[in-house]
Design an enzyme around this catalytic site. Structure first.
Site, PDB file in Angstrom:
ATOM      1  N   TYR A  80       1.323 -48.779  31.337  1.00 66.27           N
ATOM      2  CA  TYR A  80       0.449 -47.791  30.714  1.00 66.27           C
ATOM      3  C   TYR A  80       1.057 -47.142  29.476  1.00 66.27           C
ATOM      4  O   TYR A  80       2.229 -46.759  29.460  1.00 66.27           O
ATOM      5  CB  TYR A  80       0.107 -46.691  31.718  1.00 66.27           C
ATOM      6  CG  TYR A  80      -0.807 -45.618  31.170  1.00 66.27           C
ATOM      7  CD1 TYR A  80      -2.140 -45.892  30.885  1.00 66.27           C
ATOM      8  CD2 TYR A  80      -0.337 -44.324  30.936  1.00 66.27           C
ATOM      9  CE1 TYR A  80      -2.991 -44.911  30.385  1.00 66.27           C
ATOM     10  CE2 TYR A  80      -1.175 -43.331  30.443  1.00 66.27           C
ATOM     11  CZ  TYR A  80      -2.500 -43.633  30.171  1.00 66.27           C
ATOM     12  OH  TYR A  80      -3.334 -42.654  29.675  1.00 66.27           O
ATOM     13  N   SER A  99     -19.631 -29.071  25.144  1.00 65.46           N
ATOM     14  CA  SER A  99     -18.821 -27.842  25.190  1.00 65.46           C
ATOM     15  C   SER A  99     -18.717 -27.185  23.830  1.00 65.46           C
ATOM     16  O   SER A  99     -18.557 -27.856  22.801  1.00 65.46           O
ATOM     17  CB  SER A  99     -17.418 -28.154  25.713  1.00 65.46           C
ATOM     18  OG  SER A  99     -17.459 -28.609  27.043  1.00 65.46           O
ATOM     19  N   LEU A 144     -18.576 -38.157  33.916  1.00 64.78           N
ATOM     20  CA  LEU A 144     -18.597 -39.565  33.534  1.00 64.78           C
ATOM     21  C   LEU A 144     -17.574 -40.412  34.292  1.00 64.78           C
ATOM     22  O   LEU A 144     -17.582 -41.633  34.172  1.00 64.78           O
ATOM     23  CB  LEU A 144     -18.377 -39.705  32.030  1.00 64.78           C
ATOM     24  CG  LEU A 144     -19.583 -39.336  31.163  1.00 64.78           C
ATOM     25  CD1 LEU A 144     -19.161 -39.125  29.710  1.00 64.78           C
ATOM     26  CD2 LEU A 144     -20.668 -40.396  31.259  1.00 64.78           C
ATOM     27  N   GLY A 146     -20.297 -32.575  20.050  1.00 69.09           N
ATOM     28  CA  GLY A 146     -21.595 -32.626  20.702  1.00 69.09           C
ATOM     29  C   GLY A 146     -22.351 -31.331  20.561  1.00 69.09           C
ATOM     30  O   GLY A 146     -23.569 -31.325  20.281  1.00 69.09           O
TER      31      GLY A 146
END
Length: 330
Positions: A201, A49, A102, A54
């Site tokens: 969590y 993006s 992913l 990346g």
């Protein structure tokens, strides 16, 4: 590597290793006969993006004129400007977008199949995509905690499915996993990687677990692929403003800093721009002099035992195979 440091731009790294981007020359001994073959590099990058690491890595690589750059992401429109920029810089470079989620095994398998149709080899695979600090406990469609599922398991499956193409590239091929110093926030919770179904969590322990997993995955890859001359590296690009922090509110950073301190690590604020953040990734992808697996600020950095222990790396590999339901013999 002494020429590169925290302030180095990724553009400078690409300029330093043109032969690593363009290809390599192979020779037979003079005693028989000599031949040369120029093999133009093919690079695969997840998380393309615009405005992210990346994307900027791909744009800098374009200056080296590789044969192909394949960008893997969830939304093509977010990578359109990146693809256009690559074509402006290097019209000879073929650039393609392949849909990849992913968090979904079916999407990963589809993307791997599409890549195999497009290219016969992969010289460099850069596993860059990731999510961070997801506030609410969230499961992937496969039933995994989202950060562990996306940041580690997704890349584990993708990399192994693409391994035949990486092996075809042969000696000198590289796998680069983008981790972060977030690994300092948590070990891999082997007996409870799903945080007691969310009851225990914490978004930053979950992020830390996934980043430690990136490192242990790299340890396994480096060991399994060494005899084939294929290298694997893991990098901390630095603390940078990107869309990775989309889930994080500014008020959270003080708490996160204290979590680092409580575990004996310094808290670090934003310390690099996007161009500087790509340099360590590109050193790992291109510099022929490096041998170690964890890099930060373009230099080798030691990690604690829980992040590089070979037995833990093997244990994570076995757990990851169990989760994806496949075994991979490298």
């Amino acid at each position: 590597m002494s020429a590169f440091n925290k302030s180095t731009s990724g553009a400078d790294v690409v300029a330093a290793f043109p032969e690593a981007v363009q290809g390599k020359t192979c020779k037979r001994p003079m005693s028989t006969w000599t031949w040369c073959l120029l093999t133009w590099a093919i690079v695969v990058i997840t998380g393309p993006s615009a405005g992210g690491l990346g994307a900027q890595t791909a744009i800098f690589l374009a200056a080296g004129k590789p044969a192909e750059i394949l960008l893997l992401g969830r939304t093509e429109s977010k990578a359109t400007s990146v693809m256009e920029e690559i074509q402006k810089i290097s019209p000879s470079t073929k650039v393609s977008f392949i849909h990849l989620d992913l968090t979904r095994f079916d999407s990963i398998k589809f993307a791997a199949a599409e890549i195999k149709k497009l290219v016969s080899k992969i010289d460099v695979l850069i596993n860059n995509a990731g999510i961070m600090g997801v506030k609410e406990y969230t499961l992937t469609p496969e039933g995994l905690e989202s950060q562990f599922g996306s940041n580690h398991i997704g890349h584990f499956l993708l990399t192994n499915l693409l391994m035949p193409s990486i092996e075809t590239a042969g000696r000198g091929a590289r796998i680069v996993n983008v981790s972060s110093n977030g690994y300092q926030l948590s070990e891999v919770r082997f007996s409870d990687y799903d945080f007691d179904n969310g009851k225990a969590y914490d978004p930053w322990h979950a992020y830390g677990q996934s980043k430690t997993a990136n490192i242990l995955f790299t340890v396994s890859l480096a060991s399994k692929l060494a005899r084939k001359g294929i290298s694997s590296f893991v990098v901390h690009p630095g603390a940078i403003y990107t869309n990775l922090g989309a889930h994080v509110e500014m008020s959270e950073w003080a708490t996160v800093g204290k979590m680092f301190n409580d575990r004996g690590y310094p808290s670090v604020g934003i310390n690099k721009n996007l161009a500087q953040g790509t340099s360590c990734i590109l050193v790992a992808a291109l510099d022929p002099s490096i041998e170690s697996n964890y890099l930060s600020d373009c230099a080798i950095e030691e990690t604690p035992d829980y992040a590089h222990n070979t037995e833990l790396a093997q244990k994570l590999w076995a757990l990851s195979e169990e989760i994806v339901g496949e075994k991979f013999q490298l």
